[in-house]
Design a protein around this motif. Structure first.
Motif, PDB file in Angstrom:
ATOM      1  N   THR B  27       9.551  15.173 -24.401  1.00 53.75           N
ATOM      2  CA  THR B  27       9.373  16.536 -23.895  1.00 53.75           C
ATOM      3  C   THR B  27       9.688  16.593 -22.399  1.00 53.75           C
ATOM      4  OG1 THR B  27       7.038  16.125 -23.429  1.00 53.75           O
ATOM      5  CG2 THR B  27       7.573  17.034 -25.591  1.00 53.75           C
ATOM      6  N   THR B  28       9.944  17.785 -21.917  1.00 51.90           N
ATOM      7  CA  THR B  28      10.186  17.966 -20.490  1.00 51.90           C
ATOM      8  C   THR B  28       8.889  17.789 -19.726  1.00 51.90           C
ATOM      9  OG1 THR B  28      11.946  19.536 -20.993  1.00 51.90           O
ATOM     10  CG2 THR B  28      11.078  19.572 -18.751  1.00 51.90           C
ATOM     11  N   LEU B  29       8.986  17.134 -18.593  1.00 47.02           N
ATOM     12  CA  LEU B  29       7.795  16.791 -17.824  1.00 47.02           C
ATOM     13  C   LEU B  29       7.670  17.649 -16.573  1.00 47.02           C
ATOM     14  CD1 LEU B  29       8.384  12.958 -18.001  1.00 47.02           C
ATOM     15  CD2 LEU B  29       6.912  14.329 -19.493  1.00 47.02           C
ATOM     16  N   SER B  30       6.448  17.897 -16.167  1.00 48.33           N
ATOM     17  CA  SER B  30       6.252  18.600 -14.895  1.00 48.33           C
ATOM     18  C   SER B  30       6.420  17.617 -13.738  1.00 48.33           C
ATOM     19  CB  SER B  30       4.869  19.250 -14.848  1.00 48.33           C
ATOM     20  OG  SER B  30       3.864  18.263 -14.966  1.00 48.33           O
ATOM     21  N   ASN B  31       5.872  16.446 -13.887  1.00 49.18           N
ATOM     22  CA  ASN B  31       6.091  15.393 -12.899  1.00 49.18           C
ATOM     23  C   ASN B  31       5.779  14.046 -13.553  1.00 49.18           C
ATOM     24  OD1 ASN B  31       3.274  15.307 -13.002  1.00 49.18           O
ATOM     25  ND2 ASN B  31       3.048  16.489 -11.147  1.00 49.18           N
ATOM     26  N   ILE B  32       6.032  12.986 -12.839  1.00 51.18           N
ATOM     27  CA  ILE B  32       5.794  11.659 -13.385  1.00 51.18           C
ATOM     28  C   ILE B  32       5.237  10.756 -12.292  1.00 51.18           C
ATOM     29  CG2 ILE B  32       8.075  10.650 -12.934  1.00 51.18           C
ATOM     30  CD1 ILE B  32       7.892   9.581 -15.899  1.00 51.18           C
ATOM     31  N   GLN B  33       4.355   9.879 -12.689  1.00 51.76           N
ATOM     32  CA  GLN B  33       3.784   8.917 -11.758  1.00 51.76           C
ATOM     33  C   GLN B  33       4.092   7.505 -12.252  1.00 51.76           C
ATOM     34  OE1 GLN B  33      -0.426   9.803 -11.493  1.00 51.76           O
ATOM     35  NE2 GLN B  33      -0.084  11.742 -10.455  1.00 51.76           N
ATOM     36  N   TRP B  34       4.126   6.563 -11.308  1.00 47.87           N
ATOM     37  CA  TRP B  34       4.299   5.157 -11.650  1.00 47.87           C
ATOM     38  C   TRP B  34       3.115   4.365 -11.118  1.00 47.87           C
ATOM     39  CZ3 TRP B  34       7.977   2.832 -14.653  1.00 47.87           C
ATOM     40  CH2 TRP B  34       9.098   3.598 -15.000  1.00 47.87           C
ATOM     41  N   TYR B  35       2.672   3.416 -11.949  1.00 49.82           N
ATOM     42  CA  TYR B  35       1.546   2.554 -11.611  1.00 49.82           C
ATOM     43  C   TYR B  35       1.941   1.094 -11.845  1.00 49.82           C
ATOM     44  CZ  TYR B  35      -1.504   6.666 -11.661  1.00 49.82           C
ATOM     45  OH  TYR B  35      -2.080   7.885 -11.397  1.00 49.82           O
ATOM     46  N   LYS B  36       1.274   0.204 -11.104  1.00 47.37           N
ATOM     47  CA  LYS B  36       1.459  -1.226 -11.295  1.00 47.37           C
ATOM     48  C   LYS B  36       0.104  -1.852 -11.596  1.00 47.37           C
ATOM     49  CE  LYS B  36       2.739  -5.534  -8.971  1.00 47.37           C
ATOM     50  NZ  LYS B  36       3.196  -6.150  -7.697  1.00 47.37           N
ATOM     51  N   GLN B  37       0.081  -2.729 -12.592  1.00 44.94           N
ATOM     52  CA  GLN B  37      -1.146  -3.443 -12.934  1.00 44.94           C
ATOM     53  C   GLN B  37      -0.879  -4.937 -12.869  1.00 44.94           C
ATOM     54  OE1 GLN B  37      -2.653  -2.663 -16.904  1.00 44.94           O
ATOM     55  NE2 GLN B  37      -4.712  -3.335 -16.385  1.00 44.94           N
ATOM     56  N   ARG B  38      -1.541  -5.595 -11.940  1.00 44.61           N
ATOM     57  CA  ARG B  38      -1.412  -7.055 -11.861  1.00 44.61           C
ATOM     58  C   ARG B  38      -2.200  -7.691 -12.994  1.00 44.61           C
ATOM     59  NH1 ARG B  38       0.633  -8.763  -6.930  1.00 44.61           N
ATOM     60  NH2 ARG B  38       0.649  -7.182  -5.290  1.00 44.61           N
ATOM     61  N   PRO B  39      -1.835  -8.899 -13.403  1.00 48.68           N
ATOM     62  CA  PRO B  39      -2.584  -9.578 -14.482  1.00 48.68           C
ATOM     63  C   PRO B  39      -4.075  -9.649 -14.164  1.00 48.68           C
ATOM     64  CG  PRO B  39      -0.569 -10.765 -13.994  1.00 48.68           C
ATOM     65  CD  PRO B  39      -0.686  -9.694 -12.938  1.00 48.68           C
ATOM     66  N   GLY B  40      -4.884  -9.173 -15.090  1.00 46.14           N
ATOM     67  CA  GLY B  40      -6.331  -9.174 -14.896  1.00 46.14           C
ATOM     68  C   GLY B  40      -6.841  -8.069 -14.008  1.00 46.14           C
ATOM     69  N   GLY B  41      -5.958  -7.215 -13.545  1.00 43.98           N
ATOM     70  CA  GLY B  41      -6.359  -6.159 -12.624  1.00 43.98           C
ATOM     71  C   GLY B  41      -6.353  -4.780 -13.261  1.00 43.98           C
ATOM     72  N   HIS B  42      -6.391  -3.769 -12.406  1.00 47.61           N
ATOM     73  CA  HIS B  42      -6.393  -2.400 -12.882  1.00 47.61           C
ATOM     74  C   HIS B  42      -5.130  -1.689 -12.402  1.00 47.61           C
ATOM     75  CE1 HIS B  42      -8.316  -2.407  -8.898  1.00 47.61           C
ATOM     76  NE2 HIS B  42      -7.736  -1.231  -8.731  1.00 47.61           N
ATOM     77  N   PRO B  43      -4.731  -0.617 -13.061  1.00 51.02           N
ATOM     78  CA  PRO B  43      -3.540   0.120 -12.618  1.00 51.02           C
ATOM     79  C   PRO B  43      -3.730   0.671 -11.211  1.00 51.02           C
ATOM     80  CG  PRO B  43      -4.130   0.732 -14.859  1.00 51.02           C
ATOM     81  CD  PRO B  43      -5.280  -0.062 -14.317  1.00 51.02           C
ATOM     82  N   VAL B  44      -2.673   0.534 -10.410  1.00 51.91           N
ATOM     83  CA  VAL B  44      -2.683   1.034  -9.046  1.00 51.91           C
ATOM     84  C   VAL B  44      -1.500   1.976  -8.870  1.00 51.91           C
ATOM     85  CG1 VAL B  44      -2.467   0.427  -6.605  1.00 51.91           C
ATOM     86  CG2 VAL B  44      -3.803  -1.030  -8.133  1.00 51.91           C
ATOM     87  N   PHE B  45      -1.782   3.143  -8.341  1.00 51.00           N
ATOM     88  CA  PHE B  45      -0.759   4.173  -8.156  1.00 51.00           C
ATOM     89  C   PHE B  45       0.315   3.702  -7.185  1.00 51.00           C
ATOM     90  CE2 PHE B  45       0.932   8.374  -7.903  1.00 51.00           C
ATOM     91  CZ  PHE B  45       1.235   8.623  -6.571  1.00 51.00           C
ATOM     92  N   LEU B  46       1.586   3.929  -7.578  1.00 51.27           N
ATOM     93  CA  LEU B  46       2.709   3.606  -6.695  1.00 51.27           C
ATOM     94  C   LEU B  46       3.322   4.854  -6.087  1.00 51.27           C
ATOM     95  CD1 LEU B  46       4.571   0.893  -8.836  1.00 51.27           C
ATOM     96  CD2 LEU B  46       3.065   0.523  -6.865  1.00 51.27           C
ATOM     97  N   ILE B  47       3.677   5.829  -6.950  1.00 48.91           N
ATOM     98  CA  ILE B  47       4.431   6.977  -6.458  1.00 48.91           C
ATOM     99  C   ILE B  47       4.415   8.105  -7.483  1.00 48.91           C
ATOM    100  CG2 ILE B  47       6.744   6.601  -7.417  1.00 48.91           C
ATOM    101  CD1 ILE B  47       7.712   6.805  -4.419  1.00 48.91           C
ATOM    102  N   GLN B  48       4.736   9.311  -7.029  1.00 48.45           N
ATOM    103  CA  GLN B  48       4.894  10.456  -7.915  1.00 48.45           C
ATOM    104  C   GLN B  48       6.249  11.105  -7.661  1.00 48.45           C
ATOM    105  OE1 GLN B  48       1.860  13.577  -9.214  1.00 48.45           O
ATOM    106  NE2 GLN B  48       2.780  14.571  -7.436  1.00 48.45           N
ATOM    107  N   LEU B  49       6.901  11.514  -8.742  1.00 49.85           N
ATOM    108  CA  LEU B  49       8.165  12.238  -8.668  1.00 49.85           C
ATOM    109  C   LEU B  49       7.950  13.619  -9.278  1.00 49.85           C
ATOM    110  CD1 LEU B  49      10.472   9.367  -9.985  1.00 49.85           C
ATOM    111  CD2 LEU B  49      10.049   9.979  -7.598  1.00 49.85           C
ATOM    112  N   VAL B  50       8.512  14.630  -8.624  1.00 48.52           N
ATOM    113  CA  VAL B  50       8.271  16.001  -9.056  1.00 48.52           C
ATOM    114  C   VAL B  50       9.570  16.761  -9.347  1.00 48.52           C
ATOM    115  CG1 VAL B  50       7.230  18.207  -8.421  1.00 48.52           C
ATOM    116  CG2 VAL B  50       6.143  16.073  -7.721  1.00 48.52           C
ATOM    117  N   LYS B  51      10.577  16.554  -8.513  1.00 48.30           N
ATOM    118  CA  LYS B  51      11.791  17.367  -8.609  1.00 48.30           C
ATOM    119  C   LYS B  51      12.835  16.723  -9.512  1.00 48.30           C
ATOM    120  CE  LYS B  51      11.151  18.966  -3.871  1.00 48.30           C
ATOM    121  NZ  LYS B  51      11.734  18.964  -2.498  1.00 48.30           N
TER     122      LYS B  51
END
Lengths: 114, 113
Positions: B27-51
């Motif tokens: 489906t078409t998205l309003s925006n998208i975010q990217w996260y990174k999760q290190r082994p044994g860790g939790h997701p950490v926000f990297l960036i958001q794209l909107v346009k």
């Protein structure tokens, strides 16, 4: 900023027991989310709150799962009775009240049900 | 329901090689975010794209949002061992509750010397 705080970090329990997971969101954040992560299903959204009110609980697997947010600084996820298939890492996350705000995750609770 | 596919599921590279992960939506998205999760860790926000067509860079990481706002990519130039982890895209749909963020299946990156 202490970040999102979850407790306990690890929980090992026997099938049939009640399990309560706890979360303290970042102060000032309006949204609180509970996610479950497994190898098979990835990151699944279970439920989320806006200003302490549950907005969408369609991801809650079944009636054994319940979540509450009695105030802006505390939330619980309860499983009663627990089953081995509930074994997973449970994450709590919080964010500000605006579309597209990043989620801030806690360190998670690793639950093992034997 | 909304499908959030990421490819590949896993990639193993030698340090110094490039890496790309792709995120595709039905489906078409309003925006998208990217996260990174290190082994044994939790997701950490990297960036958001909107346009539509947006490209953003963070040092060796380049993020792109498709023209049709249905796909996105993350490219890492000259990977390092510190890049090890799982990369998730996360998306908000155009319709439905604005804050319901759905995570992709993730791409696990392994980097060896």
């Amino acid at each position: 900023d202490a970040g999102v705080i979850q407790s306990p970090r690890h929980e090992v329990t026997e099938m049939g027991q009640e399990v309560t997971l706890r979360c303290k969101p970042i102060s000032g954040h309006d949204y609180l989310f509970w996610y479950r992560q497994t190898m098979m299903r990835g990151l699944e959204l279970l439920i989320y709150f806006n200003n302490n009110v549950p907005i969408d609980d369609s991801g809650m697997p079944e009636d054994r799962f319940s979540a509450k947010m009695p105030n802006a600084s505390f939330s619980t996820l309860k499983i009663q009775p627990s089953e081995p298939r509930d074994s997973a890492v449970y994450f709590c996350a919080s964010s500000l009240l605006r579309v597209g705000s990043p989620l801030h995750f806690g360190n998670g609770t690793r639950l093992t049900v034997t | 329901g909304q499908q959030v596919m990421q490819i590949p599921q896993y990639q193993h590279v030698q340090e110094g090689e490039d890496f790309t992960t792709y995120c595709n939506s039905s489906t078409t998205l309003s925006n998208i975010q990217w996260y990174k999760q290190r082994p044994g860790g939790h997701p950490v926000f990297l960036i958001q794209l909107v346009k539509s067509g947006e490209v953003k860079k963070q040092k060796r990481l380049t993020f792109q949002f498709g023209e049709a706002k249905k796909n996105s990519s993350l490219h890492i130039t000259a990977t390092q061992t510190t890049d090890v982890g799982t990369y998730f895209c996360a998306q908000f749909p155009y319709t439905g509750t604005a804050s319901k963020l759905t995570f992709g299946t993730g791409t696990r990156l392994q980097v060896t010397l």
